[in-house]
Design an enzyme around this catalytic site. Structure first.
Site, PDB file in Angstrom:
ATOM      1  N   ASP A  30       0.591   5.013   1.945  1.00  0.00           N
ATOM      2  CA  ASP A  30      -0.164   5.429   3.310  1.00  0.00           C
ATOM      3  C   ASP A  30      -1.199   6.547   2.702  1.00  0.00           C
ATOM      4  O   ASP A  30      -0.672   7.644   2.218  1.00  0.00           O
ATOM      5  CB  ASP A  30       0.688   6.069   4.400  1.00  0.00           C
ATOM      6  CG  ASP A  30       1.610   5.080   4.940  1.00  0.00           C
ATOM      7  OD1 ASP A  30       1.038   3.953   4.981  1.00  0.00           O
ATOM      8  OD2 ASP A  30       2.640   5.119   5.519  1.00  0.00           O
ATOM      9  N   ARG A  86       5.300   5.665  14.121  1.00  0.00           N
ATOM     10  CA  ARG A  86       5.066   6.451  12.855  1.00  0.00           C
ATOM     11  C   ARG A  86       4.566   7.705  13.059  1.00  0.00           C
ATOM     12  O   ARG A  86       3.660   8.088  13.751  1.00  0.00           O
ATOM     13  CB  ARG A  86       4.600   5.550  11.928  1.00  0.00           C
ATOM     14  CG  ARG A  86       4.375   5.959  10.412  1.00  0.00           C
ATOM     15  CD  ARG A  86       3.378   5.299   9.540  1.00  0.00           C
ATOM     16  NE  ARG A  86       2.500   5.869   9.112  1.00  0.00           N
ATOM     17  CZ  ARG A  86       1.478   5.285   8.583  1.00  0.00           C
ATOM     18  NH1 ARG A  86       1.415   3.861   8.138  1.00  0.00           N
ATOM     19  NH2 ARG A  86       0.138   5.811   8.306  1.00  0.00           N
ATOM     20  N   HIS A 138       4.631  -0.074   0.286  1.00  0.00           N
ATOM     21  CA  HIS A 138       5.605  -0.606   1.470  1.00  0.00           C
ATOM     22  C   HIS A 138       4.519  -1.768   1.738  1.00  0.00           C
ATOM     23  O   HIS A 138       3.499  -2.012   1.666  1.00  0.00           O
ATOM     24  CB  HIS A 138       5.834   0.236   2.419  1.00  0.00           C
ATOM     25  CG  HIS A 138       4.979   0.999   3.293  1.00  0.00           C
ATOM     26  ND1 HIS A 138       4.218   2.054   2.679  1.00  0.00           N
ATOM     27  CD2 HIS A 138       4.304   0.671   4.439  1.00  0.00           C
ATOM     28  CE1 HIS A 138       3.496   2.621   3.441  1.00  0.00           C
ATOM     29  NE2 HIS A 138       3.306   1.751   4.476  1.00  0.00           N
ATOM     30  N   HIS A 164       1.007  -1.303  -0.041  1.00  0.00           N
ATOM     31  CA  HIS A 164      -0.083  -0.093  -0.021  1.00  0.00           C
ATOM     32  C   HIS A 164       0.928   1.517  -0.093  1.00  0.00           C
ATOM     33  O   HIS A 164       1.979   1.206   0.054  1.00  0.00           O
ATOM     34  CB  HIS A 164      -1.037   0.146   1.065  1.00  0.00           C
ATOM     35  CG  HIS A 164       0.043   0.304   2.317  1.00  0.00           C
ATOM     36  ND1 HIS A 164       0.350  -0.903   3.002  1.00  0.00           N
ATOM     37  CD2 HIS A 164      -0.221   1.139   3.363  1.00  0.00           C
ATOM     38  CE1 HIS A 164       1.003  -0.631   4.189  1.00  0.00           C
ATOM     39  NE2 HIS A 164       0.599   0.666   4.450  1.00  0.00           N
TER      40      HIS A 164
END
Ligand code: SIN
Length: 275
Positions: free
Chosen positions: A100, A269, A254, A98
């Site tokens: 983000d 994150r 990723h 995907h």
């Protein structure tokens, strides 16, 4: 301060040494890091020590930080997402290819992931260059794709029936009520800083080609999803505590591997939105 930048794979990825990301880095160093990110698409740092405040401050040097609409942030630090897999959890967060927040009207430009606790083995993250994937296409398909846009939505992942809601394990995922918005992005994205073109569809959040039915879209999207994860476009990052990966969502996909059953993995994150 002089940075050393070493490529890690043919298509994308570079490891940078010589920067302490917890420091108030001069603008010239931030500019070098930004340039390396744009050039290498994903950059890696080792042996960092970042408090949540440090990670937020570093992230803000690149743009405003996103507060994820479906994953609750850390107490006192809503911009910091804790990505946790406990030993008893069967599934992980980000365990599929995907980009983000492509499901937002203004998707994230970058994500900065910091590793705190890692399994004894496994838990690597894969990255795939969507620039390389675009460049490998024939002139004919490139020209066709450049005229297309695609519809993205978080519905499949984050709605009450979505994958993340069903398999959230230890993560605090808020189920989206009812219909989740759909947003349209070009299939071929022109990078605003480099002018380079990249494919911008992904299996997690892209539903269909705009103006096409789901059934009509399926063969083309299936072809692209298969094409875009070809091994030659990828690199793989083996984390250590203190490692940081900073990726450009406009250029890469990723995938967080889930190959460490019975062990804990804990990451934080921050996600950078466009200015
Ligand atoms: C993600 O941001 O999708 C998770 C990546 C990872 O945990 O390796």
């Amino acid at each position: 301060m002089s940075l050393t930048i070493r490529k890690v794979a043919g298509a994308l990825g570079a490891e940078i040494s010589g920067a302490d990301l917890s420091a108030d880095l001069p603008g010239s160093v931030i500019a070098q890091i930004r340039a390396a990110l744009v050039e290498h698409q994903v950059i890696f740092f080792r042996d960092q020590s970042l408090s949540p405040e440090d990670q937020v401050a570093f992230g803000r040097r690149f743009g405003p930080l996103n507060i994820h609409p479906y994953v609750r942030g850390m107490d006192g630090h809503p911009e910091v997402m804790e990505i946790i897999k406990e030993p008893a959890d069967k599934t992980n967060f980000g365990g599929g290819w995907h980009s983000d927040t492509s499901f937002l009207e203004r998707p994230a430009i970058g994500s900065i992931l910091y590793a705190l606790e890692l399994p004894e083995w496994g838990g690597d993250t894969l990255f795939s260059s969507q620039v390389a994937a675009y460049e490998a296409l024939s002139p004919g398909l490139k020209a066709t794709l450049e005229g297309l846009s695609a519809v993205h939505s978080a519905g499949r992942e984050y709605s009450a029936q979505g994958h993340s809601a069903q398999k959230r394990g230890s993560m605090s995922v808020v189920e989206a009520e009812g219909a989740v918005g759909e947003f349209i992005h070009p299939v071929v994205l022109v990078h605003p800083e480099s002018g380079r073109k990249a494919l911008y569809v992904n299996p997690a959040f892209t539903l269909r080609i705009e103006g096409w039915t789901k059934r009509e879209s399926r063969p083309l999207l299936d072809f692209l999803f298969e094409h875009c994860r070809y091994e030659g476009y990828t690199c793989r990052f083996n984390w250590r505590p203190g490692s940081v990966a900073f990726w450009d969502n406009r250029q890469v996909w990723h995938f967080a591997l889930n190959d460490y059953p019975g062990q804990r993995r804990y990451m934080r994150r921050v996600t950078v939105d466009p200015a």
